[in-house]
Design a protein around this motif. Structure first.
Motif, PDB file in Angstrom:
ATOM      1  N   THR A 121       0.817  -1.215   0.000  1.00  0.00           N
ATOM      2  CA  THR A 121       0.000   0.000   0.000  1.00  0.00           C
ATOM      3  C   THR A 121       0.852   1.267   0.000  1.00  0.00           C
ATOM      4  OG1 THR A 121      -0.169  -0.051   2.417  1.00  0.00           O
ATOM      5  CG2 THR A 121      -1.908  -1.149   1.179  1.00  0.00           C
ATOM      6  N   GLY A 122       2.158   1.110  -0.182  1.00  0.00           N
ATOM      7  CA  GLY A 122       3.035   2.264  -0.318  1.00  0.00           C
ATOM      8  C   GLY A 122       3.161   2.671  -1.774  1.00  0.00           C
ATOM      9  N   SER A 251       4.966   1.669   3.217  1.00  0.00           N
ATOM     10  CA  SER A 251       3.861   1.551   4.168  1.00  0.00           C
ATOM     11  C   SER A 251       3.970   0.222   4.905  1.00  0.00           C
ATOM     12  CB  SER A 251       2.513   1.622   3.438  1.00  0.00           C
ATOM     13  OG  SER A 251       1.449   1.317   4.319  1.00  0.00           O
ATOM     14  N   THR A 253       1.479  -1.273   6.136  1.00  0.00           N
ATOM     15  CA  THR A 253       0.241  -2.030   5.900  1.00  0.00           C
ATOM     16  C   THR A 253       0.349  -2.842   4.617  1.00  0.00           C
ATOM     17  OG1 THR A 253      -1.083  -0.348   7.030  1.00  0.00           O
ATOM     18  CG2 THR A 253      -2.249  -1.877   5.568  1.00  0.00           C
TER      19      THR A 253
END
Length: 435
Positions: A121-122, A251, A253
């Motif tokens: 999610t980055g 990220s 996540t």
């Protein structure tokens, strides 16, 4: 006819007001009008799935006839019978199951069977395009045309499951997913200097600061936003290259998606043993169409409060309320299982049927609870799909859908034991204790 007097087809007389079909002068029209709206919403959802199947060359004549009949039945002075509209609604659910099965077949035959896949999610440094919506076909064409062009492609919202299909994940420049549900796009798209492609419904009117780098395709249309015809995405690619692009941002996540029916089939013996050994107490299906309503915080809190011996299936954009939670696993079976976008509700239905066969009990006697959010359009079609299977005790919220009045709610409660949500703690206690 004077503006102050409209003919009421319900009572066959002229009545003051705006007309029975809207204002309910005769007392019957509110229910009929709301049931008409319900059927229109459900037909919209069904038509959306039919459209995406058609993109891949799949169609069904029975579904097409139903859509024609259902929409015609809502024309003024064709049908005044509430009971018949309920029958239509149930049939819309059955047709939606048929269409979701066909769309699943279309996706698998075109892109392969989805497989559990971790999605970053980055962001990566370089020019970028963010694709939002639901169309895997459009995403595929975009990936083909961006291959070797030095442009990274990101999915947003309901396109997250695309990362799980072998035929799409093979494109190495499909690098991640940005954002969550559909309603975060104004903030998200303003933040990232990327070109944006709207592939289906769930696009919003853009802010001025990114309107010139947004594009639409297919049936999607936004005033003053460039529309792409014939799948030629060169303007999107050129716009992406002209921008400053994204930076390297890591990220923590990582989202996991792609749990298809075949994955559950491969795990069925293990799941059965875990249930029989008391290590899995209950299954929950938590998801649906999310909305920017503070009351929807209920769903995240609900899942966080669930006992550690429970499994949570999630899907549609409502999954973004919970899919970043780290709840671990039960002997290798993840506690949170993302089965896909809204049309992948068919996987949920197939899993429920699999559990029913596995334990030799009817669906309503399974250790299973369904908790749905915000029923409009596609979610209405899925809701009636569940009801058409005779599934009862479905929890819905955070508010009762606008097309439901007291009379309709009574039918849903009396006939299907539909349950409006209360508080996470109270609902979990009721579900887990059976009281």
């Amino acid at each position: 006819m004077e503006d102050s007097k409209m003919f009421c087809y319900q009572c066959s007389q002229t009545a003051k007001g705006t007309g029975c079909t809207v204002s309910g002068v005769c007392g019957k029209a509110p229910t009929v009008a709301r049931l008409q709206n319900n059927l229109i919403f459900s037909s919209m959802g069904l038509a959306a799935y039919r459209y995406h199947a058609q993109e891949l060359g799949f169609a069904d004549a029975e579904v097409d006839k139903f859509l024609s009949d259902a929409l015609y039945s809502t024309v003024t002075n064709v049908n005044f019978d509430p009971a018949r509209f309920v029958e239509f609604a149930v049939k819309s659910g059955k047709m939606n199951i048929k269409m979701m099965k066909l769309l699943k077949k279309a996706h698998i035959e075109t892109y392969g069977e989805p497989e559990p896949t971790e999605v970053k999610t980055g962001t990566k440094e370089g020019p970028a395009i963010i694709a939002t919506g639901h169309s895997l076909k459009v995403l595929e064409e975009l990936l083909k045309q961006t291959q070797g062009k030095g442009v990274n492609v990101y999915t947003h919202s309901e396109l997250l499951p695309a990362h799980a299909y072998p035929g799409l994940k093979k494109y190495k420049h499909l690098v991640g997913n940005l954002g969550k549900a559909w309603y975060d796009q104004r903030a998200l798209f303003s933040e990232h200097q990327a070109a944006i492609l709207g592939t289906s419904n769930c696009v919003l009117i853009p802010k001025e600061d990114y309107k010139d780098r947004m594009f639409t395709t297919g049936l999607v249309g936004i005033p003053d936003v460039k529309h792409i015809e014939d799948n030629n995405y060169s303007p999107v690619i050129e716009k992406a290259k002209s921008l400053s692009g994204l930076k390297d941002v890591v990220s923590q996540t990582v989202l996991t998606t792609g749990f298809s029916t075949s994955v559950f089939v491969s795990l069925k013996d293990k799941i059965k043993k875990l249930v029989e050994d008391g290590k899995i107490r209950r299954f929950f299906l938590v998801g649906g169409c999310d909305s920017p309503n503070r009351k929807n915080e209920y769903y995240r809190e609900f899942v966080k409060l669930l006992p550690k011996d429970t499994i949570i299936l999630t899907l549609a954009c409502g999954k973004f309320r919970i899919n970043d939670l780290e709840l671990g696993n039960i002997e290798g079976v993840p506690r949170i299982i993302d089965i896909g976008q809204c049309n992948d509700a068919i996987v949920g239905i197939e899993v429920v049927s699999l559990l029913s066969e596995l334990f030799g009990v009817e669906i309503n006697k399974l250790p299973l609870s369904i908790v749905l959010m915000w029923m409009e359009q596609k979610a209405v079609a899925i809701f009636w799909s569940l009801l058409s299977l005779g599934i009862k005790s479905i929890y819905v919220g955070p508010i009762i859908p606008a097309w439901v009045n007291d009379e309709i709610l009574k039918v849903l409660v009396d006939n299907y034991d539909v349950r409006p949500i209360s508080t996470p703690k109270e609902d979990i206690e009721t579900i887990c204790t059976g009281k």
